[in-house]
Write an enzyme that holds these catalytic residues in place. Structure first.
Site, PDB file in Angstrom:
ATOM      1  N   ASP A 122      33.985  39.294  57.689  1.00  0.00           N
ATOM      2  CA  ASP A 122      34.838  39.334  56.494  1.00  0.00           C
ATOM      3  C   ASP A 122      35.493  40.708  56.361  1.00  0.00           C
ATOM      4  O   ASP A 122      35.488  41.315  55.292  1.00  0.00           O
ATOM      5  CB  ASP A 122      34.026  39.002  55.244  1.00  0.00           C
ATOM      6  CG  ASP A 122      34.915  38.650  54.050  1.00  0.00           C
ATOM      7  OD1 ASP A 122      36.099  38.336  54.269  1.00  0.00           O
ATOM      8  OD2 ASP A 122      34.425  38.699  52.906  1.00  0.00           O
ATOM      9  N   VAL A 133      30.035  45.880  40.310  1.00  0.00           N
ATOM     10  CA  VAL A 133      29.508  47.123  40.884  1.00  0.00           C
ATOM     11  C   VAL A 133      29.527  48.198  39.810  1.00  0.00           C
ATOM     12  O   VAL A 133      30.576  48.445  39.183  1.00  0.00           O
ATOM     13  CB  VAL A 133      30.334  47.582  42.103  1.00  0.00           C
ATOM     14  CG1 VAL A 133      29.798  48.908  42.642  1.00  0.00           C
ATOM     15  CG2 VAL A 133      30.305  46.521  43.197  1.00  0.00           C
TER      16      VAL A 133
END
Length: 330
Positions: A267, A152
Site C-alpha cells: 500500500d 493519530v
C-alpha cells in the site's frame, strides 16, 4: 323523452335562492322545464317563474329539455377552470411538495441505517485521550491525522515526541498485521521508528489498539508536496530515500541476531510515506503488509490489497504472480 318526471323540490324561494335562476326566466308566468345537468347519472331539470303557484303546471319543451354543452356539468366545470388561476397553481405546486417530503423521509431513513452500521461505542475520532490500563508517561497534545482506521495523536513519551495511532476494535486485523511486521526488527533510516504496540481501554471501556512510533512534524509526503515547491535535488533526495526504504523491506536478512523475511508493503502511496526533519522519507503504515518466508502459505497472499488507484495495471488485472522471487528483483 321517456319515463315519468318526479319533482324533487317545489315552492317559493327567497332572495338568496333567486341566484340559481336566470333573471330573464323570472319574468315568465309559465314554468318551462330546462335541463340543468346530471345527478348520480340521472338527468335533472329546473324551471323558474314569477306568480302565485306558477310552478304548479310544468311545461315540458323538448328543445329546452335537451342537454346542451352549456348546461352539462362536465362542460361547466371545464369552462370555469380558467376563471380560477389559483387552481392551476395548486395543481403544479402540490406534487413537487409531496415528492420533496418523500425525499426527506428517504434520506432520514438511510441516514439512520448508516448510523446503525457503525458499532456503538466506537467513535472514529476520540475527543479525549483514552485512559490506559497500565499507566505510562504519555502526555497528549493534539490529533494530527484522521483516517478510516481511526486517528493519530501527537504525544510526549519519555521526553520524546511520538505519534500514537489509535485503531478502533473493528480494525483489529490491521493492528495485528502492523505489530507483526514491526516485530521483525525493522531498523533502517527510511523505515518509521517503532516504539510499542499496545491494547488499551478507553474511558467508556471500549477496546482500542495503539501503534506508538516516532513523530515527524513534516507529516506525510502528500502534505509536504502540497505545501512546498521542490527543486531537482530535493526531489531526487526524497525519491531515493523512499526507494531505499522499499528495497530494505524487500531484502531478506538471516543472521544469528536478525531474522528478517522479505516484506511486501502492498500500500505504498504518498499518505503512507513520512518526511523526516532532514528531508528524507521513511515508510510507515504496515497494516496491509505481508511477509514471504519458507513457511508462507501462497494461498494466503493476495495481490489486490491496498488502495486501488495506486495499484499497477498488471496488479489490478491479476497478471502478476506474487512470489518471493518477485520482490528479490529490486
Amino acid at each position: 323523452m321517456t319515463g315519468e318526471l318526479q319533482p324533487g323540490f317545489a315552492g317559493c324561494w327567497d332572495k338568496e335562492g333567486k341566484g340559481f335562476c336566470n333573471p330573464d326566466h323570472l319574468t315568465h308566468i309559465d314554468c318551462h322545464l330546462r335541463h340543468k345537468g346530471k345527478h348520480n347519472g340521472i338527468d335533472s331539470f329546473m324551471c323558474c317563474c314569477t306568480g302565485n303557484r306558477c310552478n304548479k303546471n310544468l311545461i315540458q319543451n323538448a328543445t329546452l329539455m335537451t342537454p346542451t354543452p352549456s348546461t352539462s356539468t362536465e362542460t361547466t366545470l371545464m369552462t370555469e377552470l380558467p376563471k380560477h388561476p389559483e387552481s392551476k397553481t395548486l395543481q403544479y405546486s402540490i406534487p413537487p411538495v409531496i415528492c420533496s417530503i418523500f425525499v426527506v423521509i428517504a434520506l432520514l431513513y438511510f441516514w439512520k441505517r448508516h448510523k446503525q452500521r457503525i458499532p456503538s461505542g466506537h467513535p472514529l475520532i476520540p475527543y479525549q485521550p483514552p485512559t490506559p490500563i497500565i499507566t505510562k508517561p504519555l502526555q497528549w497534545d493534539r490529533v494530527v491525522n484522521v483516517g478510516q482506521f481511526g486517528c493519530v495523536w501527537k504525544a510526549t513519551y519519555n521526553n520524546n515526541e511520538v505519534a500514537v495511532k489509535i485503531i478502533q476494535a473493528h480494525e483489529k486485523s490491521s493492528w495485528i498485521t502492523e505489530k507483526t511486521m514491526y516485530q521483525y526488527n525493522l531498523v533502517h533510516d527510511n523505515i518509521l521508528k517503532f516504539y510499542s504496540a499496545e491494547k488499551r481501554l478507553s474511558d467508556s471501556n471500549m477496546i482500542q489498539y495503539w501503534i506508538v512510533t516516532q513523530y515527524h512534524a513534516n507529516g506525510s509526503l502528500a502534505d509536504y508536496l502540497s505545501g512546498n515547491t521542490l527543486d531537482w535535488t530535493l526531489m531526487l533526495q526524497l525519491a531515493i530515500s523512499m526507494t531505499q526504504g522499499i528495497a530494505y523491506l524487500h531484502e531478506e536478512i538471516m543472521t544469528e541476531t536478525i531474522r528478517k523475511p522479505i516484506i511486501a508493503h502492498r500500500d505504498i502511496k504518498s499518505r503512507n510515506v513520512l518526511v523526516r526533519d532532514n528531508l528524507t522519507c521513511c515508510i510507515s503504515d504496515f497494516g496491509s503488509a505481508c511477509q514471504f518466508s519458507e513457511n508462507t502459505d501462497k494461498e494466503e497472499i493476495k495481490g489486490q490489497v491496498g488502495t486501488k488507484r495506486y495499484m499497477a495495471p498488471e496488479v489490478l488485472e491479476g497478471a502478476v504472480a506474487f512470489q518471493t522471487e518477485s520482490y528479490k528483483k529490486h
